[in-house]
Design a protein around this motif. Sequence first.
Motif, short mmCIF file in Angstrom:
data_model
loop_
_atom_site.label_atom_id
_atom_site.label_comp_id
_atom_site.label_asym_id
_atom_site.label_seq_id
_atom_site.Cartn_x
_atom_site.Cartn_y
_atom_site.Cartn_z
N THR A 154 0.85 -1.28 0.00
CA THR A 154 -0.14 0.02 0.10
C THR A 154 0.74 1.49 -0.14
O THR A 154 1.70 1.29 0.83
CB THR A 154 -1.00 0.03 1.30
OG1 THR A 154 -1.77 -1.11 1.33
CG2 THR A 154 -2.00 1.18 1.28
N ARG A 188 -14.23 6.55 -1.04
CA ARG A 188 -14.85 5.57 0.19
C ARG A 188 -15.80 6.26 0.99
O ARG A 188 -15.93 7.34 0.87
CB ARG A 188 -13.75 4.94 0.89
CG ARG A 188 -12.69 4.37 0.21
CD ARG A 188 -11.60 3.87 0.83
NE ARG A 188 -10.46 3.00 0.44
CZ ARG A 188 -9.45 2.87 1.01
NH1 ARG A 188 -9.12 3.20 2.06
NH2 ARG A 188 -8.45 1.88 0.14
N LEU A 208 -9.41 5.78 -2.97
CA LEU A 208 -8.53 4.71 -3.21
C LEU A 208 -8.17 5.15 -4.71
O LEU A 208 -9.08 5.22 -5.68
CB LEU A 208 -9.45 3.58 -3.12
CG LEU A 208 -8.75 2.17 -3.63
CD1 LEU A 208 -7.44 1.78 -2.66
CD2 LEU A 208 -9.59 1.07 -3.51
#
Length: 161
Positions: free
Chosen positions: A118, A151, A157
């Motif tokens: 990530t 989100r 995202l």
Amino acid sequence: MGIGHHKAVRPPVSGLLPVFCWLVWTVPAAAEIRALPVPAATIYPDEVINGAMLSERRFRVTTASVRGFATSGSAVLGKQARRRLIAGEPIPLAALADRVAVRHGMSIAAAYQEDGFTISTFLIALQDGSSGDVINARNAASGAIVRALVRSDGTLLVTGE
């Protein structure tokens, strides 16, 4: 002939069909009394609607006349008003929007996820967005413009587009 003595004139049979058709098309549909959600007090643009802001009021409506208006409180709760909603008046569906989670110009936490890793950063939103919307955002450090999914928690995202 005197007053009140009119000779009865029977219209020809061929003349009844247009009259019958006219009656069928001009007789209004059956109206019913129905409770619709209404603002208890005036709701202003950008306010998020909650249960305390609503009440019910009974209206005489037809199926056609209620089209385009909220018919249940659940259709309104959690939505954001796009324009002023007058107390006691039915709520037009066009005056409601999903709650805006991200505003143009806001700096927002964002993540890019792929194959178990990530990357997190902050992006600047280039447009408003509600949960589930894909918006354009700019990386403040590099200036690159990316597409990101909004989100429900208000973060972004980054998509692989």
